[in-house]
Every structure is written in C-alpha cells, then in structure tokens.
Design a protein around this motif. Structure first.
Motif, PDB file in Angstrom:
ATOM      1  N   TYR A 124      54.855  14.250 -43.438  1.00 41.49           N
ATOM      2  CA  TYR A 124      54.268  13.015 -43.963  1.00 41.49           C
ATOM      3  C   TYR A 124      54.822  12.678 -45.336  1.00 41.49           C
ATOM      4  O   TYR A 124      54.992  11.513 -45.689  1.00 41.49           O
ATOM      5  CB  TYR A 124      52.748  13.147 -44.052  1.00 41.49           C
ATOM      6  CG  TYR A 124      52.056  13.169 -42.718  1.00 41.49           C
ATOM      7  CD1 TYR A 124      52.048  12.049 -41.903  1.00 41.49           C
ATOM      8  CD2 TYR A 124      51.398  14.310 -42.267  1.00 41.49           C
ATOM      9  CE1 TYR A 124      51.404  12.055 -40.677  1.00 41.49           C
ATOM     10  CE2 TYR A 124      50.747  14.332 -41.048  1.00 41.49           C
ATOM     11  CZ  TYR A 124      50.752  13.208 -40.249  1.00 41.49           C
ATOM     12  OH  TYR A 124      50.122  13.227 -39.033  1.00 41.49           O
ATOM     13  N   ASN A 125      55.092  13.717 -46.132  1.00 41.96           N
ATOM     14  CA  ASN A 125      55.635  13.497 -47.466  1.00 41.96           C
ATOM     15  C   ASN A 125      56.420  14.728 -47.885  1.00 41.96           C
ATOM     16  O   ASN A 125      56.124  15.849 -47.454  1.00 41.96           O
ATOM     17  CB  ASN A 125      54.518  13.216 -48.478  1.00 41.96           C
ATOM     18  CG  ASN A 125      55.031  12.620 -49.767  1.00 41.96           C
ATOM     19  OD1 ASN A 125      56.112  12.026 -49.803  1.00 41.96           O
ATOM     20  ND2 ASN A 125      54.275  12.763 -50.843  1.00 41.96           N
ATOM     21  N   VAL A 126      57.434  14.506 -48.728  1.00 42.28           N
ATOM     22  CA  VAL A 126      58.251  15.595 -49.277  1.00 42.28           C
ATOM     23  C   VAL A 126      58.438  15.311 -50.759  1.00 42.28           C
ATOM     24  O   VAL A 126      58.850  14.213 -51.144  1.00 42.28           O
ATOM     25  CB  VAL A 126      59.626  15.697 -48.584  1.00 42.28           C
ATOM     26  CG1 VAL A 126      60.392  16.904 -49.108  1.00 42.28           C
ATOM     27  CG2 VAL A 126      59.471  15.771 -47.077  1.00 42.28           C
ATOM     28  N   THR A 127      58.144  16.295 -51.596  1.00 43.36           N
ATOM     29  CA  THR A 127      58.270  16.114 -53.043  1.00 43.36           C
ATOM     30  C   THR A 127      59.001  17.308 -53.652  1.00 43.36           C
ATOM     31  O   THR A 127      59.065  18.391 -53.070  1.00 43.36           O
ATOM     32  CB  THR A 127      56.893  15.975 -53.709  1.00 43.36           C
ATOM     33  OG1 THR A 127      56.136  17.178 -53.466  1.00 43.36           O
ATOM     34  CG2 THR A 127      56.135  14.781 -53.152  1.00 43.36           C
ATOM     35  N   ARG A 128      59.555  17.091 -54.842  1.00 50.18           N
ATOM     36  CA  ARG A 128      60.165  18.161 -55.621  1.00 50.18           C
ATOM     37  C   ARG A 128      60.162  17.743 -57.084  1.00 50.18           C
ATOM     38  O   ARG A 128      60.008  16.566 -57.424  1.00 50.18           O
ATOM     39  CB  ARG A 128      61.579  18.473 -55.144  1.00 50.18           C
ATOM     40  CG  ARG A 128      62.593  17.365 -55.352  1.00 50.18           C
ATOM     41  CD  ARG A 128      63.992  17.849 -55.002  1.00 50.18           C
ATOM     42  NE  ARG A 128      64.158  18.057 -53.580  1.00 50.18           N
ATOM     43  CZ  ARG A 128      64.990  18.969 -53.053  1.00 50.18           C
ATOM     44  NH1 ARG A 128      65.709  19.746 -53.831  1.00 50.18           N
ATOM     45  NH2 ARG A 128      65.104  19.090 -51.747  1.00 50.18           N
ATOM     46  N   GLY A 129      60.308  18.712 -57.966  1.00 50.33           N
ATOM     47  CA  GLY A 129      60.333  18.458 -59.398  1.00 50.33           C
ATOM     48  C   GLY A 129      61.631  17.805 -59.846  1.00 50.33           C
ATOM     49  O   GLY A 129      62.584  17.647 -59.071  1.00 50.33           O
TER      50      GLY A 129
END
Length: 720
Positions: A680-685
């Motif tokens: 549904y979602n992918v995040t990273r710094g």
C-alpha cells in the motif's frame, strides 16, 4: 427488478439536522443527486460549486466491506490507504499522508475537535450503520473550519425506518477474520429508533502478530413533537484493540515472508460520542437546528512506527504513549430561503471545549539483525524508561467559530455562492517536561466564492475559489525535538514556533449527461497552493522532525464516468492525475547532506495516477443475483523526499458475487483476485543508503458472508 440506472440516480433526501426538508416529488428533482455536506443542507449537486461524490446505500450494501476503505476508495480522486486492521491514512488532493489535512465527519459533526486530529479516526466507524458517504474534494474550511483542506468525508448514519426492520450478518475469511453484525429499528407513534452494532475479531492472519478486535454500537432515537418540530438523539460507543505488526523490510516483502519485527506493539482505543439535536421548521422556507454534543476518547499505543533504529546498531528505541480527550460543544444553525433571486442562506456558529492530556516516554529495545546488519529480524524490549519523556502535557482547547453562506440565482441557470467563516482556537497548556505554562491562539478567516452554470439539460459547469487552513496539532507542538532532551545532555526543545498551514484553491469542473441519463460524466480541474505545510522529515534512525515547507503546489484533474446501457449492466470508471510539488522548502543546512533544498522536487507517496473502476452485472435471467469486478490502480511514486527511489505502484482486481433468496443473502468477495504481490505504501529516510519499509498488502483473500433481513408493514399497529 427495478430499473438499476434509475435506482442509482434516485437518492432519497438524506440529512443531518435537515430531516424536515421534504422530498420533491418531481422527476427532475429525483434524478439529481441530493447532497448535504457541500452546503450544510440538502442541495442538488448541480447547485453546489464543488467536486463532491456520493456513495449510495446500494453501493455500500453490495460492497460488503470488512473495512471502510473498500467503500471510500470507489470515490474518484480519493485513496484511503489501508495500514492494516482498519488503520489508515488518506490522499485527497494531497499525497498519501497522516497529516491533519482532512476532516472526518459523522452526520455533519467532526469526529475530533480542532487540534486533536488522528489519521485513524475512521477505524471507529460502524460500517453496518452507514446510509451513505459523501466526499467533498478540496477545501471546505469556509463551512467546516480547520483541517478541511484536502477534503471532507461525511459518514451519514441510518435513520429510523417507518416499519420494523431487522438485519443480522456474519462475515469471515480464510485468514482468521470473523465479524457478527446486527441492526434494527422501527417507528412507533411519534418515536422512531434504530440500533446497529458489530463485533470483529481477527486471529492468526497472513501477517504475524496482527490480531485485532473491534466492538461498536450506534443508537438513534427520533421524537416528533409534530410535523414541524423534532428531537433527535444519537450515541456511539466503541472499543478497539490491535497488534501493530508494522511494515516489513525489502527482502521479506519480495520473499512474501510476512513477519512482524515486533510482538509487543499495539494500539487500543475507547470512544464515546453523543449528541442531541432540536429541529424546528418555522415554515417551508425556514429551518433551525440546535445541537449539543459530547465526546470521550481514550487512546493508548506502543506504535510500531515509533521505533527508532540506525542501520548496523544492535539497540533501538521505541515509545509508549497515551492521548485522552473529552469534548463538550454546542452548534446552532439556521437555513433560510427567500424568493428574491431564489436566495438560500446558511448561518451558524459553534463553541467547543476540549480538555486533553498526552504522555509519551521511551522504551529501550534490543535489535536482532539479519545477516549484513542492514535490516532487523526482530526487536525485543529491554526496559521501559518513563524517566525519558518524549511528550507530557495537558491542555484546555477552546474552539469558537461562526459561518455564513449564501446562494442566489443571479441569472437564469446561473447560481452564485459566497461564503466565509471565522475560527478561533485558543489553548491553555502545561508542558510537564520544561515546566512551562502558557497560552497559544490561532485564528483565521476563510472565504469561498463559486458559480454554477447549467445552460442545458445535459451539461453544466462550475468554478470556485476556496481557502483552507490547518493549525499544527498539539502532538506536534509539544513533542521533544530529536537529538534533544532525555539522555542527550541537550536541553529539550519543542515545536512552539510551528505556523498554521494555509491554502488557496482554484477549481473548475462540470458534468455531462447523454442517452437519457444512461451515460454521465463528471470532471474537475484544480490548482492549490500551500504555505507552511507541515511535513514529517524522517531522520536516519526513523525518528521524525517536524518542519513547515515554505510553499507547496498541488494540481490535478479528477473524472468519473457512469454508464448504464441497460438494466443488467453498470459500468463505473473513475480516477485522477495529479502532481504534488515542493516549491520552496529548505531541508538541511549540513554541508555533508547532498540535498539542501527540495525546490521543484515531487512530494513522496504522491502517485501521479490513481483510479478505481468497476463493472457490475445483474442478470435478468437470474433474479436477485449480482456480480462485479473492480480494478484499483496506483501509479509509481517516490519513496523519499529527495526523489532517489520510486515504487512501481500496483494494479489489483477485486471480485464480488452475491445472491438473495427470500430473506437471506449469500455473498463472496475475492480481494486481490490475481494474488498480486504489492504494498500500500513504501517509505524510506532521506539518506543515500536508507532502507525502505513496505506496508504489505494481503494476498488473495476470500471473504464469505451471510445476511438475514426482515422487514414488514404494520400500518394499523404502529402508525399513529
């Protein structure tokens, strides 16, 4: 079977605090969608200069959703992101976000007070108590106040039926989900009532450590003194507890190893809302409502998103927090119609008092690493550290507002709308970490102007200018800034200087109808500028630093096509193309950081294309049978703010089938029909070697259900 196309267009007059407005018996009025959210009163969609979508009770009943996102995602331009176990975030003219840029309403009343936004507020909703859902896209702060920037979602509850009704339902899937639901009501003499409840339980699902349970009940009583005067009381109570499995690392995601890195994170809530509305119809053109309400919410969690870990380290930090508030409020509104220029006037005001307390403290964790040391296999609690406080405050929030909106027909088929609202939020606070006390105040005037022009029976147009604003949430203001406080040796710093976010929205749109209303097309084009938009900046250890972007830009095109070629087929196509961009945003002063400003960068978690379409079939040769196939599409989007890596997005299909035999309906929903691997979602710094986190979606899921419905006429017994 009644004509399906006609049933989709004929929508009963539904209102909150507008029960006195009678149905118009003319066909022309019946064929218009009647909405209440856009103008705080019953209006035709053709007469309100906004992009508004309505999900009917028929659609809600046929969807048989296990979570409300399955319903709301049918709205063009809307993506309600599933975070698991009915937790969610939202995207309406904004990237997919947890920020306070959406207003969630229940029968026209905000679920939360201003300053206490929670992106998971809709997990409290009882899906078995929904009459319809209206979604306004774009700012509606001129009517509803702060946070109504990206849009507003209004969940409209079932009203008491005229005759006795009873519904019982069971729902289950192959991954340990079970739900029982019941609803019923009637009208006896001058009194009508309706009660709806559900109880959900999930155990041993496809994702480890993802059990949850939810119990909700809604009640409503209407007392009609006479044809012009009524008293309406509603109450809601709900409990929720969920394991928080969180996201998975890249290797586990692509290997379909759906393993939580924790077995101790959780979210729990207890919520109660009640209101009492007195309504009076002075005559056919004059209506007044006075509503008093109360809220009591308790939220506690050990959130998976709160875990802070630097790659390569064998220790980490988490947190335990609690957020409790009560509200006591009063809303008064008067609706008046005049023959001069067919003018309609809405005038209202509100007062809300909400005491709130919040506490968060650190927990020390051990991080068990996978080979290579760049990802974590599991976390383990070492010690709770109530001595290291991340936030600890009490506040008394006072919200005052007044609003006015006028609609008038300047020329034939040309309707002008002018409106404005003044909001004042003041708070008295005690910060128990830096021992400070004080007051803060946010006030704002928001304006709106618009026009509708319907020159032809098959075409119409609208345009509007609207403003929106959102003050910073208290949990942001009183949060200890990363790298300060606690055991760092640096005096704790807070976000006292955060400014309210402000938005200016410019919009045009319209509708077309062909082939005797069998083919209907709606569209809207918007351009929205933001200032001081609050952003969550992920740090290398996954902690969050709050910053306000100097300027942002949001622009896009939304469209919806509905086609009913005959009684057996219904085709719905909806979507949006949008671009969300940083215009002026300084992200770092550090010489070692490769990116200092994000001017011109795309905002993360902001797909350029989203869509939801569906084909439904109601065969004449098999009465009371239905089936449909739904397509959900999300295009690629950047995982980080510095635009280094994209996620490809996804295309998935859902299938639904149902059959009603006498009073029993049997159905099966197949979610993720092709068993596609997607997130549904992918995040990273914002660092070069930052590891991505995947919010994994469920594999193919079979939902089975039974529903028993009983209704009967009893005119002689129950009618006055």
């Amino acid at each position: 079977m009644k004509n399906i196309c006609f049933a989709l267009l004929v929508l009963g007059q539904i209102s909150y605090g507008q029960d006195s407005i009678k149905k118009d018996s003319t066909n022309s009025k019946q064929l218009d969608d009647i909405v209440v959210t856009a103008s705080r009163g019953a209006s035709s969609k053709r007469e309100v200069p906004v992009a508004i979508s309505k999900i009917s009770q028929k659609t809600i009943n046929e969807t048989k959703a296990t979570a409300v996102y399955e319903i709301i995602n049918k709205t063009p331009g809307v993506v309600m992101v599933n975070l698991g176990n009915e937790q969610h975030m939202m995207a309406i003219r904004q990237p997919m976000t947890t920020n306070a840029y959406y207003l969630y309403l229940e029968d026209g009343l905000s679920i939360r007070p201003m300053g206490v936004f929670n992106h998971n507020a809709l997990l409290e909703i009882n899906q078995f108590n929904l009459q319809s859902i209206e979604v306004v896209k774009g700012p509606v702060s001129s009517l509803y106040g702060p946070e109504a920037v990206g849009g507003a979602v209004n969940l409209i509850s079932v009203k008491p039926p005229s005759d006795p009704e009873l519904k019982l339902g069971l729902q289950a899937d192959q991954f340990g989900y079970r739900r029982f639901q019941a609803a019923g009501g009637t009208t006896v003499g001058k009194v009508g009532f309706h009660v709806a409840g559900l109880s959900s339980l999930q155990q041993n699902s496809w994702m480890t450590f993802s059990d949850y349970n939810k119990d909700n009940i809604n009640g409503r009583i209407d007392f009609n003194f006479n044809e012009r005067t009524r008293l309406i009381g509603t109450i809601f109570y709900g409990q929720y507890y969920s394991d928080m499995s969180g996201s998975v690392n890249e290797a586990d995601f692509y290997n379909r190893t759906y393993k939580s890195t924790t077995d101790f994170t959780y979210r729990k809530s207890e919520a109660m809302r009640s209101k009492l509305s007195f309504e009076r119809d002075w005559n056919g053109n004059s209506h007044s409502t006075l509503t008093t309400y109360a809220r009591n919410n308790k939220l506690g969690q050990n959130p998976s998103y709160g875990i802070r870990w630097t790659p390569g380290q064998n220790v980490a930090k988490g947190e335990i927090n609690s957020n409790n508030f009560k509200s006591y409020g009063l809303i008064g509104q008067h609706n008046q119609k005049f023959s001069f220029l067919n003018t309609s006037l809405v005038l209202g005001g509100l007062f809300d008092y909400s005491p709130v307390d919040y506490n968060a403290y650190q927990i020390d964790l051990a991080a068990h690493l996978n080979p290579g040391g760049q990802t974590v296999s599991s976390y383990e609690i070492i010690a709770e550290r109530p001595d290291i406080r991340l936030s600890d405050y009490e506040a008394k929030i006072y919200n005052k507002a007044g609003y006015l909106q006028a609609n008038f027909e300047l020329f034939k088929n040309l309707i002008v709308t002018l409106g404005g609202r003044y909001d004042n939020m003041s708070l008295k606070y005690s910060n128990n970490i830096d021992k400070s006390t004080g007051t803060k105040e946010y006030d704002q005037v928001t304006l709106k102007s618009g026009v509708n022009y319907n020159p032809l029976s098959f075409a119409g147009f609208y345009g509007n200018y609207s403003q929106g604003f959102s003050p910073p949430g208290l949990t942001s203001i009183f949060r200890v800034r990363p790298g300060t406080g606690g055991s760092t040796g640096v005096t704790a710093e807070f976000y006292y200087n955060l400014e309210p976010a402000k938005f200016n929205n410019y919009e045009v749109g319209g509708w077309l109808s062909f082939f005797k209303k069998k083919l209907n097309f709606e569209y809207s084009l918007y351009y929205m500028e933001g200032k001081n938009e609050l952003l969550n900046i992920r740090q290398p250890d996954n902690s969050t630093d709050y910053q306000s972007a100097g300027k942002t830009r949001h622009k896009g095109v939304e469209f919806a096509v509905n086609y009913c070629p005959n009684d057996q087929f219904k085709i719905r196509v909806g979507g949006t193309t949008a671009q969300h961009t940083f215009i002026d945003f300084k992200v770092s002063d550090k010489p070692t950081d490769p990116v200092k400003t994000l001017n011109g960068f795309e905002m993360p978690s902001a797909p350029k294309w989203t869509g939801n379409s569906e084909v439904s079939y109601y065969p004449k040769w098999f009465p009371n049978f239905r089936t449909s196939v739904e397509w959900q599409m999300i295009s690629s989007f950047f995982q980080d703010q510095i635009n280094t890596v994209k996620y490809d997005g996804y295309n998935i299909f859902n299938a639904r089938i149902g059959y009603k035999w006498k009073n029993v309906e049997m159905y099966t929903n197949v979610m993720n029909l092709t068993d596609k691997l997607y997130a549904y979602n992918v995040t990273r710094g914002n660092t070069v070697n930052a590891a991505p986190s995947y919010t994994a979606a469920a594999p193919r899921t079979f939902v089975f259900g039974l529903q028993y419905s009983l209704s009967f006429k009893s005119k002689n017994i129950l009618k006055p």
